[in-house]
Design a protein around this motif. Structure first.
Motif, PDB file in Angstrom:
ATOM      1  N   GLY A  71       0.752  -1.207   0.175  1.00 56.45           N
ATOM      2  CA  GLY A  71      -0.124  -0.259  -0.031  1.00 56.45           C
ATOM      3  C   GLY A  71       0.987   1.160   0.051  1.00 56.45           C
ATOM      4  O   GLY A  71       0.230   2.614   0.446  1.00 56.45           O
ATOM      5  N   GLN A  72       2.099   1.200  -0.247  1.00 57.03           N
ATOM      6  CA  GLN A  72       3.160   2.397  -0.300  1.00 57.03           C
ATOM      7  C   GLN A  72       2.182   3.232  -1.457  1.00 57.03           C
ATOM      8  O   GLN A  72       1.969   2.769  -2.550  1.00 57.03           O
ATOM      9  N   ARG A  73       2.521   4.593  -1.222  1.00 52.69           N
ATOM     10  CA  ARG A  73       2.010   5.618  -2.236  1.00 52.69           C
ATOM     11  C   ARG A  73       3.315   6.519  -2.526  1.00 52.69           C
ATOM     12  O   ARG A  73       3.833   6.812  -1.515  1.00 52.69           O
ATOM     13  N   VAL A  74       3.278   6.715  -3.743  1.00 53.66           N
ATOM     14  CA  VAL A  74       4.327   7.988  -4.136  1.00 53.66           C
ATOM     15  C   VAL A  74       3.503   9.014  -5.194  1.00 53.66           C
ATOM     16  O   VAL A  74       2.537   8.623  -5.905  1.00 53.66           O
ATOM     17  N   GLY A  75       3.570  10.234  -4.785  1.00 48.19           N
ATOM     18  CA  GLY A  75       2.921  11.224  -5.515  1.00 48.19           C
ATOM     19  C   GLY A  75       1.927  12.199  -4.947  1.00 48.19           C
ATOM     20  O   GLY A  75       1.765  11.796  -3.580  1.00 48.19           O
ATOM     21  N   PRO A  76       1.629  13.164  -5.454  1.00 45.50           N
ATOM     22  CA  PRO A  76       1.685  13.335  -7.002  1.00 45.50           C
ATOM     23  C   PRO A  76       3.123  13.907  -7.202  1.00 45.50           C
ATOM     24  O   PRO A  76       3.565  14.985  -6.475  1.00 45.50           O
ATOM     25  N   VAL A  77       3.717  13.537  -8.343  1.00 39.93           N
ATOM     26  CA  VAL A  77       5.180  14.015  -8.507  1.00 39.93           C
ATOM     27  C   VAL A  77       4.953  14.614  -9.996  1.00 39.93           C
ATOM     28  O   VAL A  77       4.517  14.070 -11.126  1.00 39.93           O
ATOM     29  N   GLN A  78       5.276  16.041 -10.111  1.00 42.70           N
ATOM     30  CA  GLN A  78       5.320  16.625 -11.550  1.00 42.70           C
ATOM     31  C   GLN A  78       6.627  16.060 -12.224  1.00 42.70           C
ATOM     32  O   GLN A  78       7.723  16.261 -11.627  1.00 42.70           O
ATOM     33  N   LEU A  79       6.373  15.702 -13.447  1.00 45.34           N
ATOM     34  CA  LEU A  79       7.648  15.298 -14.181  1.00 45.34           C
ATOM     35  C   LEU A  79       8.066  16.444 -15.207  1.00 45.34           C
ATOM     36  O   LEU A  79       7.327  17.082 -15.813  1.00 45.34           O
ATOM     37  N   GLU A  80       9.453  16.168 -15.538  1.00 48.41           N
ATOM     38  CA  GLU A  80      10.016  17.291 -16.176  1.00 48.41           C
ATOM     39  C   GLU A  80      10.583  16.492 -17.687  1.00 48.41           C
ATOM     40  O   GLU A  80      10.696  15.442 -17.359  1.00 48.41           O
ATOM     41  N   PRO A  81      10.441  17.309 -18.441  1.00 48.66           N
ATOM     42  CA  PRO A  81      10.874  16.887 -19.990  1.00 48.66           C
ATOM     43  C   PRO A  81      12.450  16.595 -19.905  1.00 48.66           C
ATOM     44  O   PRO A  81      13.263  17.254 -19.204  1.00 48.66           O
ATOM     45  N   GLN A  82      12.991  15.597 -20.616  1.00 48.39           N
ATOM     46  CA  GLN A  82      14.100  15.068 -20.734  1.00 48.39           C
ATOM     47  C   GLN A  82      14.599  15.613 -21.953  1.00 48.39           C
ATOM     48  O   GLN A  82      14.208  15.746 -22.931  1.00 48.39           O
ATOM     49  N   PRO A  83      16.015  15.600 -22.144  1.00 48.63           N
ATOM     50  CA  PRO A  83      16.756  16.132 -23.233  1.00 48.63           C
ATOM     51  C   PRO A  83      16.848  14.975 -24.450  1.00 48.63           C
ATOM     52  O   PRO A  83      17.205  15.190 -25.475  1.00 48.63           O
ATOM     53  N   GLU A  84      16.375  13.825 -23.959  1.00 47.70           N
ATOM     54  CA  GLU A  84      16.313  12.482 -24.955  1.00 47.70           C
ATOM     55  C   GLU A  84      15.788  12.891 -26.248  1.00 47.70           C
ATOM     56  O   GLU A  84      15.737  12.207 -27.138  1.00 47.70           O
ATOM     57  N   GLY A  85      14.466  13.830 -26.133  1.00 51.94           N
ATOM     58  CA  GLY A  85      13.784  13.906 -27.434  1.00 51.94           C
ATOM     59  C   GLY A  85      12.466  14.566 -26.985  1.00 51.94           C
ATOM     60  O   GLY A  85      12.101  14.580 -25.645  1.00 51.94           O
ATOM     61  N   HIS A  86      11.597  15.060 -27.852  1.00 56.22           N
ATOM     62  CA  HIS A  86      10.211  15.686 -27.704  1.00 56.22           C
ATOM     63  C   HIS A  86       9.219  14.643 -27.152  1.00 56.22           C
ATOM     64  O   HIS A  86       9.320  13.348 -27.611  1.00 56.22           O
ATOM     65  N   GLY A  87       8.733  15.121 -25.991  1.00 55.70           N
ATOM     66  CA  GLY A  87       7.725  14.224 -25.291  1.00 55.70           C
ATOM     67  C   GLY A  87       8.398  13.207 -24.553  1.00 55.70           C
ATOM     68  O   GLY A  87       7.556  12.180 -24.118  1.00 55.70           O
ATOM     69  N   PHE A  88       9.509  13.226 -24.205  1.00 50.87           N
ATOM     70  CA  PHE A  88      10.217  11.766 -23.377  1.00 50.87           C
ATOM     71  C   PHE A  88      10.314  12.588 -21.869  1.00 50.87           C
ATOM     72  O   PHE A  88      10.716  13.742 -21.717  1.00 50.87           O
ATOM     73  N   TYR A  89       9.627  12.103 -20.972  1.00 53.52           N
ATOM     74  CA  TYR A  89       9.884  12.385 -19.643  1.00 53.52           C
ATOM     75  C   TYR A  89      10.422  11.353 -18.783  1.00 53.52           C
ATOM     76  O   TYR A  89      10.000  10.018 -18.993  1.00 53.52           O
ATOM     77  N   SER A  90      10.801  11.638 -17.561  1.00 52.88           N
ATOM     78  CA  SER A  90      11.454  10.580 -16.475  1.00 52.88           C
ATOM     79  C   SER A  90      11.181  11.071 -15.170  1.00 52.88           C
ATOM     80  O   SER A  90      11.337  12.233 -15.100  1.00 52.88           O
ATOM     81  N   SER A  91      10.965  10.173 -14.374  1.00 50.32           N
ATOM     82  CA  SER A  91      10.621  10.241 -12.800  1.00 50.32           C
ATOM     83  C   SER A  91      11.813  10.495 -12.013  1.00 50.32           C
ATOM     84  O   SER A  91      12.114  10.976 -11.012  1.00 50.32           O
ATOM     85  N   GLY A  92      12.797   9.830 -12.685  1.00 51.57           N
ATOM     86  CA  GLY A  92      14.128   9.678 -11.541  1.00 51.57           C
ATOM     87  C   GLY A  92      13.701   8.726 -10.484  1.00 51.57           C
ATOM     88  O   GLY A  92      12.768   8.031 -10.508  1.00 51.57           O
ATOM     89  N   PRO A  93      14.729   8.075  -9.583  1.00 51.68           N
ATOM     90  CA  PRO A  93      14.476   7.330  -8.815  1.00 51.68           C
ATOM     91  C   PRO A  93      13.475   7.400  -7.677  1.00 51.68           C
ATOM     92  O   PRO A  93      13.804   8.071  -6.392  1.00 51.68           O
ATOM     93  N   VAL A  94      12.145   7.315  -7.720  1.00 49.15           N
ATOM     94  CA  VAL A  94      10.955   7.618  -6.840  1.00 49.15           C
ATOM     95  C   VAL A  94      10.379   6.391  -6.595  1.00 49.15           C
ATOM     96  O   VAL A  94       9.612   6.561  -5.293  1.00 49.15           O
ATOM     97  N   LEU A  95      10.567   5.344  -6.948  1.00 49.25           N
ATOM     98  CA  LEU A  95      10.094   3.941  -6.414  1.00 49.25           C
ATOM     99  C   LEU A  95      11.025   3.101  -5.689  1.00 49.25           C
ATOM    100  O   LEU A  95      12.332   3.207  -5.804  1.00 49.25           O
ATOM    101  N   SER A  96      10.526   2.353  -4.710  1.00 48.71           N
ATOM    102  CA  SER A  96      11.258   1.285  -4.007  1.00 48.71           C
ATOM    103  C   SER A  96      11.149   0.081  -4.790  1.00 48.71           C
ATOM    104  O   SER A  96      10.336  -0.241  -5.592  1.00 48.71           O
ATOM    105  N   THR A  97      11.911  -0.851  -4.409  1.00 45.73           N
ATOM    106  CA  THR A  97      11.960  -2.284  -4.952  1.00 45.73           C
ATOM    107  C   THR A  97      10.637  -2.798  -4.862  1.00 45.73           C
ATOM    108  O   THR A  97       9.844  -2.898  -3.806  1.00 45.73           O
TER     109      THR A  97
END
Length: 177
Positions: A71-97
């Motif tokens: 039942g762990q919860r994460v968020g809300p987390v606003q995502l930032e666009p990444q330089p890999e390309g248009h429309g690509f977003y990444s959260s970074g390490p926000v989840l646990s195993t």
């Protein structure tokens, strides 16, 4: 005058048909298709495109929420666009195993929503490099150091002196009378 009215009516009818046929395209332009996946570690990647498959040409606001093991919860987390390309977003390490149910929303004006199950794993570090032994020969058996240059220099000096002595004798041995 009736001819002008017919032309004006035809123009208005053509405009109305053009606007009605463009309405579905306009309706699709305000929706996003979001593809959600794990990044192989403890994060999430999102690819955002227009609903009709065109590449996203602007920055949009994406918000991630996730429910994980126990039942762990994460968020809300606003995502930032990444330089890999248009429309690509990444959260970074926000989840646990563990296994997470991840939802990504995009509010108006470009709306979209996607949910996916993501398997988060602990990030792995690259293997440690093996040490390399660097040794110098101490028994004098290897070639190296300054002595080969000194020996070569002595050989050259001896050869030059031998040639000079050989030519010097010939000059003195010939009679000048």
């Amino acid at each position: 005058m009736t001819g002008i009215r017919k032309v004006v009516a035809a123009v208005f009818a053509g405009l109305a048909l053009a606007l009605l046929s463009a309405a579905p395209a306009a309706a699709q332009a305000d929706k996003l298709k979001l593809t959600v996946a794990g990044d192989g570690a403890e994060g999430v990647t999102i690819q955002a495109t227009y609903a009709d498959g065109r590449r996203l040409d602007q920055v949009v606001r994406l918000v991630l929420t996730a429910t994980g093991p126990d039942g762990q919860r994460v968020g809300p987390v606003q995502l930032e666009p990444q330089p890999e390309g248009h429309g690509f977003y990444s959260s970074g390490p926000v989840l646990s195993t563990g296994t997470w149910k991840v939802t990504v929303n995009s509010p108006a004006p470009l709306q979209g929503k996607a949910t996916a199950t993501v398997q988060a794993k602990a990030a792995q570090s690259p293997p440690a490099p093996r040490p390399v032994a660097v040794t110098r020969p101490t028994d004098g058996g290897g070639v190296g150091g300054w002595w080969p240059f000194a020996a070569g220099g002595l050989v050259l000096v001896a050869a030059a002196m031998g040639v000079a002595m050989l030519f010097g004798r010939r000059r003195t041995a010939t009679p000048n009378d």
